[in-house]
Motif scaffolding. Structure first.
Motif, mmCIF file in Angstrom:
data_model
loop_
_atom_site.group_PDB
_atom_site.id
_atom_site.type_symbol
_atom_site.label_atom_id
_atom_site.label_comp_id
_atom_site.label_asym_id
_atom_site.label_seq_id
_atom_site.Cartn_x
_atom_site.Cartn_y
_atom_site.Cartn_z
ATOM 1 N N TYR A 113 0.825 -1.209 0.000
ATOM 2 C CA TYR A 113 0.000 0.000 0.000
ATOM 3 C C TYR A 113 0.860 1.261 0.000
ATOM 4 O O TYR A 113 0.632 2.183 -0.791
ATOM 5 C CB TYR A 113 -0.929 0.002 1.214
ATOM 6 C CG TYR A 113 -1.756 1.260 1.317
ATOM 7 C CD1 TYR A 113 -2.931 1.396 0.590
ATOM 8 C CD2 TYR A 113 -1.349 2.324 2.115
ATOM 9 C CE1 TYR A 113 -3.687 2.567 0.653
ATOM 10 C CE2 TYR A 113 -2.091 3.494 2.185
ATOM 11 C CZ TYR A 113 -3.257 3.611 1.458
ATOM 12 O OH TYR A 113 -3.983 4.757 1.517
ATOM 13 N N LEU A 114 1.843 1.301 0.886
ATOM 14 C CA LEU A 114 2.661 2.503 1.015
ATOM 15 C C LEU A 114 3.456 2.808 -0.248
ATOM 16 O O LEU A 114 3.719 3.972 -0.555
ATOM 17 C CB LEU A 114 3.625 2.352 2.193
ATOM 18 C CG LEU A 114 3.006 2.314 3.595
ATOM 19 C CD1 LEU A 114 4.096 2.114 4.635
ATOM 20 C CD2 LEU A 114 2.214 3.577 3.883
ATOM 21 N N SER A 115 3.839 1.768 -0.968
ATOM 22 C CA SER A 115 4.634 1.981 -2.184
ATOM 23 C C SER A 115 3.857 2.731 -3.250
ATOM 24 O O SER A 115 4.448 3.298 -4.179
ATOM 25 C CB SER A 115 5.112 0.631 -2.745
ATOM 26 O OG SER A 115 4.018 -0.149 -3.199
ATOM 27 N N LEU A 116 2.529 2.762 -3.112
ATOM 28 C CA LEU A 116 1.681 3.479 -4.069
ATOM 29 C C LEU A 116 1.095 4.750 -3.463
ATOM 30 O O LEU A 116 0.319 5.453 -4.112
ATOM 31 C CB LEU A 116 0.542 2.566 -4.542
ATOM 32 C CG LEU A 116 0.974 1.265 -5.231
ATOM 33 C CD1 LEU A 116 -0.240 0.398 -5.542
ATOM 34 C CD2 LEU A 116 1.771 1.545 -6.491
ATOM 35 N N ASP A 117 1.454 5.031 -2.218
ATOM 36 C CA ASP A 117 0.918 6.194 -1.520
ATOM 37 C C ASP A 117 2.037 7.209 -1.305
ATOM 38 O O ASP A 117 3.214 6.900 -1.488
ATOM 39 C CB ASP A 117 0.326 5.761 -0.165
ATOM 40 C CG ASP A 117 -0.688 6.771 0.368
ATOM 41 O OD1 ASP A 117 -1.289 7.485 -0.453
ATOM 42 O OD2 ASP A 117 -0.879 6.817 1.590
ATOM 43 N N ARG A 118 1.665 8.402 -0.925
ATOM 44 C CA ARG A 118 2.666 9.440 -0.660
ATOM 45 C C ARG A 118 3.092 9.363 0.798
ATOM 46 O O ARG A 118 2.500 10.009 1.667
ATOM 47 C CB ARG A 118 2.093 10.817 -0.982
ATOM 48 C CG ARG A 118 1.820 11.025 -2.467
ATOM 49 C CD ARG A 118 1.317 12.439 -2.733
ATOM 50 N NE ARG A 118 1.107 12.687 -4.157
ATOM 51 C CZ ARG A 118 0.682 13.826 -4.667
ATOM 52 N NH1 ARG A 118 0.408 14.846 -3.846
ATOM 53 N NH2 ARG A 118 0.513 13.971 -5.971
ATOM 54 N N VAL A 119 4.089 8.554 1.067
ATOM 55 C CA VAL A 119 4.554 8.372 2.436
ATOM 56 C C VAL A 119 5.907 9.064 2.612
ATOM 57 O O VAL A 119 6.814 8.884 1.806
ATOM 58 C CB VAL A 119 4.659 6.872 2.799
ATOM 59 C CG1 VAL A 119 5.490 6.113 1.791
ATOM 60 C CG2 VAL A 119 5.209 6.690 4.208
ATOM 61 N N THR A 120 6.010 9.880 3.636
ATOM 62 C CA THR A 120 7.281 10.545 3.938
ATOM 63 C C THR A 120 7.883 10.028 5.237
ATOM 64 O O THR A 120 9.096 9.906 5.365
ATOM 65 C CB THR A 120 7.090 12.074 4.044
ATOM 66 O OG1 THR A 120 6.095 12.355 5.050
ATOM 67 C CG2 THR A 120 6.634 12.645 2.711
ATOM 68 N N SER A 121 7.001 9.733 6.195
ATOM 69 C CA SER A 121 7.482 9.197 7.468
ATOM 70 C C SER A 121 6.367 8.415 8.137
ATOM 71 O O SER A 121 5.180 8.711 7.937
ATOM 72 C CB SER A 121 7.962 10.324 8.385
ATOM 73 O OG SER A 121 6.912 11.239 8.644
ATOM 74 N N LEU A 122 6.735 7.424 8.920
ATOM 75 C CA LEU A 122 5.753 6.555 9.561
ATOM 76 C C LEU A 122 6.134 6.334 11.016
ATOM 77 O O LEU A 122 7.310 6.178 11.338
ATOM 78 C CB LEU A 122 5.661 5.217 8.824
ATOM 79 C CG LEU A 122 4.666 4.194 9.376
ATOM 80 C CD1 LEU A 122 4.014 3.419 8.237
ATOM 81 C CD2 LEU A 122 5.334 3.224 10.346
ATOM 82 N N VAL A 123 5.123 6.310 11.896
ATOM 83 C CA VAL A 123 5.334 6.052 13.320
ATOM 84 C C VAL A 123 4.563 4.804 13.717
ATOM 85 O O VAL A 123 3.370 4.676 13.408
ATOM 86 C CB VAL A 123 4.869 7.234 14.191
ATOM 87 C CG1 VAL A 123 5.113 6.922 15.668
ATOM 88 C CG2 VAL A 123 5.593 8.505 13.803
ATOM 89 N N ASP A 124 5.230 3.892 14.404
ATOM 90 C CA ASP A 124 4.586 2.719 14.979
ATOM 91 C C ASP A 124 4.284 3.037 16.444
ATOM 92 O O ASP A 124 5.197 3.227 17.255
ATOM 93 C CB ASP A 124 5.524 1.507 14.871
ATOM 94 C CG ASP A 124 4.880 0.213 15.373
ATOM 95 O OD1 ASP A 124 3.763 0.271 15.898
ATOM 96 O OD2 ASP A 124 5.522 -0.839 15.236
ATOM 97 N N LEU A 125 3.011 3.103 16.774
ATOM 98 C CA LEU A 125 2.574 3.429 18.137
ATOM 99 C C LEU A 125 2.545 2.147 18.972
ATOM 100 O O LEU A 125 1.605 1.357 18.883
ATOM 101 C CB LEU A 125 1.188 4.076 18.105
ATOM 102 C CG LEU A 125 1.060 5.340 17.250
ATOM 103 C CD1 LEU A 125 -0.391 5.799 17.183
ATOM 104 C CD2 LEU A 125 1.953 6.454 17.797
ATOM 105 N N GLY A 126 3.579 1.941 19.752
ATOM 106 C CA GLY A 126 3.711 0.706 20.519
ATOM 107 C C GLY A 126 4.475 -0.317 19.703
ATOM 108 O O GLY A 126 3.924 -1.309 19.237
ATOM 109 N N SER A 127 5.775 -0.074 19.493
ATOM 110 C CA SER A 127 6.557 -0.830 18.509
ATOM 111 C C SER A 127 7.113 -2.156 19.013
ATOM 112 O O SER A 127 7.719 -2.905 18.235
ATOM 113 C CB SER A 127 7.705 0.040 17.984
ATOM 114 O OG SER A 127 8.483 0.554 19.046
ATOM 115 N N GLY A 128 6.927 -2.485 20.294
ATOM 116 C CA GLY A 128 7.344 -3.794 20.782
ATOM 117 C C GLY A 128 8.810 -4.081 20.554
ATOM 118 O O GLY A 128 9.676 -3.288 20.907
ATOM 119 N N VAL A 129 9.102 -5.224 19.917
ATOM 120 C CA VAL A 129 10.489 -5.607 19.631
ATOM 121 C C VAL A 129 10.995 -5.022 18.316
ATOM 122 O O VAL A 129 12.097 -5.354 17.869
ATOM 123 C CB VAL A 129 10.659 -7.142 19.627
ATOM 124 C CG1 VAL A 129 10.377 -7.718 21.005
ATOM 125 C CG2 VAL A 129 9.762 -7.785 18.572
#
Length: 207
Positions: A51-67
């Motif tokens: 999905y992201l490869s076809l979207d305009r993504v500049t930065s991403l945050v994982d809320l509760g990233s675990g390991v």
């Protein structure tokens, strides 16, 4: 010194497919047994990158990233083209994430020991969460007993998360696997809904 919660595991050779078993082999037994319940499946990370490869993504945050599994493998899939931040409030899990970051040699991933309910990171194009409020529910397969588990605490945290998400700019995307804690999200519309790896996968857009 290698972190006590980290196992050397096996590196991939060119052309080898990634699997959950292979990725999780880098973890100690303590964290491997939680994998099916706590760490994002490889198939979900692969769908996210599709999905992201076809979207305009500049930065991403994982809320509760675990390991750090989601952040690290997504960076590998994207050929390190996205700035990725993982927020986790358990110090031992941040330590594991940092060890795995070195193991998989990813440079555009950062991990911070932060509670996203108290220090919400605004200004990113995409956010991800794998039912980040689960640890306040009275369920099984918890990471540990650090979190207070009660219905009141869960509802309080859910309200805080929803208020934080309303701070996001229009067109910002929120990607959820097994939900964010609730069934509806004021100010957002659903742009994609699928069943993946036995869980509900949704992409929301801030209106």
């Amino acid at each position: 010194m290698r972190n006590q919660f980290f196992s050397k595991g096996k590196k991939l050779s060119v052309g080898d497919p990634m699997t959950d078993a292979l990725w999780d082999s880098c973890l100690s037994q303590k964290f491997q047994i939680l994998s099916a319940y706590q760490w994002t499946p490889i198939s979900v990370i692969e769908r996210t990158w599709k999905y992201l490869s076809l979207d305009r993504v500049t930065s991403l945050v994982d809320l509760g990233s675990g390991v750090g599994k989601f952040c690290i493998h997504l960076s590998l899939l994207s050929n390190h083209s996205i700035d990725i931040l993982g927020l986790e409030d358990r110090e031992e899990l941040v330590d594991v994430s940092e060890s795995l970051k070195k193991h998989w040699d990813v440079s555009k991933v950062q991990f911070r020991k932060e509670n996203f309910l108290k220090q919400f990171p605004e200004g990113h194009s995409h956010y991800y969460c794998f039912n980040p409020l689960y640890e306040t529910m009275k369920g099984s397969h918890s990471i540990d007993l650090q979190k207070q588990k009660s219905a009141n605490q869960f509802l309080k945290d859910l309200q805080t998360l929803k208020q934080n998400l309303l701070l996001l700019k229009p067109k910002t995307k929120l990607i959820t696997f097994h939900g964010f804690g609730g069934n509806s999200l004021t100010g957002f519309r659903i742009v994609l809904k699928e069943e993946i790896a036995g869980g509900e996968y949704l992409i929301w857009e801030r209106e």
